[in-house]
Design an enzyme around this catalytic site. Structure first.
Site, PDB file in Angstrom:
ATOM      1  N   TYR A 233       0.683  -0.884  -0.042  1.00 13.55           N
ATOM      2  CA  TYR A 233       0.272  -0.047   0.122  1.00 13.55           C
ATOM      3  C   TYR A 233       0.759   1.517   0.117  1.00 13.55           C
ATOM      4  O   TYR A 233       0.615   2.367  -1.060  1.00 13.55           O
ATOM      5  CB  TYR A 233      -0.672  -0.173   0.620  1.00 13.55           C
ATOM      6  CG  TYR A 233      -1.601   1.167   1.476  1.00 13.55           C
ATOM      7  CD1 TYR A 233      -3.016   1.993   0.971  1.00 13.55           C
ATOM      8  CD2 TYR A 233      -1.329   1.570   2.950  1.00 13.55           C
ATOM      9  CE1 TYR A 233      -3.251   3.213   1.177  1.00 13.55           C
ATOM     10  CE2 TYR A 233      -2.005   3.202   2.792  1.00 13.55           C
ATOM     11  CZ  TYR A 233      -2.964   3.585   2.627  1.00 13.55           C
ATOM     12  OH  TYR A 233      -3.040   4.918   2.397  1.00 13.55           O
TER      13      TYR A 233
HETATM   14  N1  LIG Z   1      -6.855   4.667   6.549  1.00 11.53           N
HETATM   15  C1  LIG Z   1      -6.016   6.132   7.301  1.00 11.53           C
HETATM   16  O1  LIG Z   1      -5.310   5.873   8.216  1.00 11.53           O
HETATM   17  C2  LIG Z   1      -5.021   6.318   6.042  1.00 11.53           C
HETATM   18  C3  LIG Z   1      -3.803   7.446   6.327  1.00 11.53           C
HETATM   19  C4  LIG Z   1      -3.129   8.203   5.143  1.00 11.53           C
HETATM   20  C5  LIG Z   1      -3.996   7.807   4.681  1.00 11.53           C
HETATM   21  N2  LIG Z   1      -5.480   7.647   4.066  1.00 11.53           N
HETATM   22  C6  LIG Z   1      -5.533   7.893   2.605  1.00 11.53           C
HETATM   23  O2  LIG Z   1      -6.892   9.163   3.152  1.00 11.53           O
HETATM   24  C7  LIG Z   1      -7.474   8.345   1.241  1.00 11.53           C
HETATM   25  C8  LIG Z   1      -8.876   8.622   1.975  1.00 11.53           C
HETATM   26  O3  LIG Z   1      -9.291   8.057   3.106  1.00 11.53           O
HETATM   27  P1  LIG Z   1     -10.679   7.493   3.515  1.00 11.53           P
HETATM   28  O4  LIG Z   1     -10.317   6.693   5.198  1.00 11.53           O
HETATM   29  O5  LIG Z   1     -11.669   9.041   3.280  1.00 11.53           O
HETATM   30  O6  LIG Z   1     -11.248   5.759   2.803  1.00 11.53           O
HETATM   31  P2  LIG Z   1     -12.669   5.839   2.699  1.00 11.53           P
HETATM   32  O7  LIG Z   1     -13.486   6.179   3.869  1.00 11.53           O
HETATM   33  O8  LIG Z   1     -11.919   4.197   2.868  1.00 11.53           O
HETATM   34  O9  LIG Z   1     -13.194   5.967   1.162  1.00 11.53           O
HETATM   35  C9  LIG Z   1     -12.774   5.635   0.295  1.00 11.53           C
HETATM   36  C10 LIG Z   1     -13.441   6.076  -0.553  1.00 11.53           C
HETATM   37  O10 LIG Z   1     -13.290   5.375  -1.948  1.00 11.53           O
HETATM   38  C11 LIG Z   1     -14.022   4.950  -3.151  1.00 11.53           C
HETATM   39  N3  LIG Z   1     -13.966   3.539  -3.307  1.00 11.53           N
HETATM   40  C12 LIG Z   1     -13.216   3.047  -3.187  1.00 11.53           C
HETATM   41  N4  LIG Z   1     -13.695   1.613  -4.105  1.00 11.53           N
HETATM   42  C13 LIG Z   1     -13.231   2.565  -5.123  1.00 11.53           C
HETATM   43  C14 LIG Z   1     -14.056   1.444  -6.447  1.00 11.53           C
HETATM   44  N5  LIG Z   1     -13.929   0.588  -6.835  1.00 11.53           N
HETATM   45  N6  LIG Z   1     -14.844   2.699  -7.238  1.00 11.53           N
HETATM   46  C15 LIG Z   1     -14.806   3.810  -6.931  1.00 11.53           C
HETATM   47  N7  LIG Z   1     -14.709   4.332  -5.922  1.00 11.53           N
HETATM   48  C16 LIG Z   1     -13.513   3.158  -4.815  1.00 11.53           C
HETATM   49  C17 LIG Z   1     -14.720   4.863  -1.742  1.00 11.53           C
HETATM   50  O11 LIG Z   1     -16.029   4.072  -1.701  1.00 11.53           O
HETATM   51  P3  LIG Z   1     -17.257   3.002  -1.117  1.00 11.53           P
HETATM   52  O12 LIG Z   1     -18.162   4.730   0.157  1.00 11.53           O
HETATM   53  O13 LIG Z   1     -18.325   2.492  -2.791  1.00 11.53           O
HETATM   54  O14 LIG Z   1     -16.872   2.525  -0.095  1.00 11.53           O
HETATM   55  C18 LIG Z   1     -14.639   5.565  -1.008  1.00 11.53           C
HETATM   56  O15 LIG Z   1     -15.586   6.966  -0.512  1.00 11.53           O
HETATM   57  C19 LIG Z   1      -7.358   7.244   0.835  1.00 11.53           C
HETATM   58  O16 LIG Z   1      -6.305   7.367  -0.354  1.00 11.53           O
HETATM   59  C20 LIG Z   1      -6.611   6.477   2.036  1.00 11.53           C
HETATM   60  O17 LIG Z   1      -5.898   6.016   1.325  1.00 11.53           O
HETATM   61  C21 LIG Z   1      -5.708   7.006   4.857  1.00 11.53           C
END
Ligand SMILES: NC(=O)c1ccc[n+]([C@@H]2O[C@H](COP(=O)([O-])OP(=O)(O)OC[C@H]3O[C@@H](n4cnc5c(N)ncnc54)[C@H](OP(=O)(O)O)[C@@H]3O)[C@@H](O)[C@H]2O)c1
Length: 217
Positions: free
Chosen positions: A130
């Site tokens: 990742y």
């Molecule tokens: N988790 C952490 O601690 C962390 C740390 C740093 C950075 N990040 C990054 O920050 C960003 C935002 O994170 P978050 O927590 O807001 O993510 P999240 O809640 O998991 O949301 C992911 C989004 O991507 C969409 N998505 C997933 N698969 C898809 C597909 N096949 N087609 C279209 N849309 C799709 C989801 O749609 P659905 O609603 O349909 O699922 C949702 O809108 C991400 O890029 C993540 O990698 C995360």
């Protein structure tokens, strides 16, 4: 007012960013993958656009991007497997870059991750993949001639904005509220003179508006 394509509009960051963009007077097209998400996005003031990043190629992304001024990419596979990570976190931004170029859109905002994430923990191949994928997407965007901004938050918390930020090109690792990430993104989008920069973000002491204003060169 800008017309903004928000990729990941239903996510933890995206669904908090959407109302901020609407309140700031922007027109937002919200990309979503499930039909049942459309009504809520429309109720929030966006124009829903159904599309699955696993299936969309650059041509479909270009069609989605047409007519917008800004693209925001806040989608992610959320640890749901190597294939989905490669396609969503890896290929997703590449398709966004291609779509922006093909559509004459200069301004793109990418939510990435702090490279220090996971340090000090037992190595995990999925997590390493990742982080590698996120970094490769950042590198591709930096190599483009677009007016990109890359935001690298620390570990995301399921909390609303509050308590200030630490925001600069390099900061110690930490966590950050998803609502705060949304607030910073909204403020960056409304500060278009900030471009071609990478910023790291955690919760901190400085109010968001002040922290973003301090980034203007
Ligand atoms: N988790 C952490 O601690 C962390 C740390 C740093 C950075 N990040 C990054 O920050 C960003 C935002 O994170 P978050 O927590 O807001 O993510 P999240 O809640 O998991 O949301 C992911 C989004 O991507 C969409 N998505 C997933 N698969 C898809 C597909 N096949 N087609 C279209 N849309 C799709 C989801 O749609 P659905 O609603 O349909 O699922 C949702 O809108 C991400 O890029 C993540 O990698 C995360």
């Amino acid at each position: 007012m800008s017309r903004i394509l928000l990729i990941g509009a239903t996510g933890g960051v995206g669904h908090r960013l959407l109302p901020r963009l609407i309140a700031a007077g922007h027109e937002v097209t919200a990309l979503h993958r499930k039909p049942e998400q459309a009504a809520e996005l429309r109720a929030a003031g966006a124009t829903p656009l159904q599309g699955d990043l696993m299936a969309m190629g650059a041509p479909e992304m270009t069609a989605a991007a047409k007519g917008h001024h800004v693209i925001v990419f806040s989608a992610g596979a959320a640890g749901s497997g190597l294939e989905r990570t490669a396609e969503i976190d890896g290929q997703g931004p590449l398709k966004m870059i291609a779509a922006a170029k093909a559509s004459g859109i200069a301004r793109v905002y990418l939510v990435s991750a702090m490279p220090e994430a996971g340090r000090g923990k037992d190595p995990n191949p999925n997590f390493e993949f990742y982080m590698k994928t996120k970094k490769e997407a950042d590198a591709a965007l930096v190599a483009s001639d677009l007016d990109w901004v890359i935001l690298r938050p620390g570990t995301l918390l399921h909390e609303e904005e509050g308590g200030g930020v630490r925001l600069s090109p390099a900061i110690p690792y930490g966590s950050v509220k998803r609502g705060t990430v949304a607030a910073v993104l909204a403020r960056l989008i409304d500060t278009p003179q900030i471009r071609r920069e990478i910023f790291e973000l955690t919760d901190g002491e400085t109010p968001v508006a002040e922290a973003v204003a301090a980034l203007v060169r």
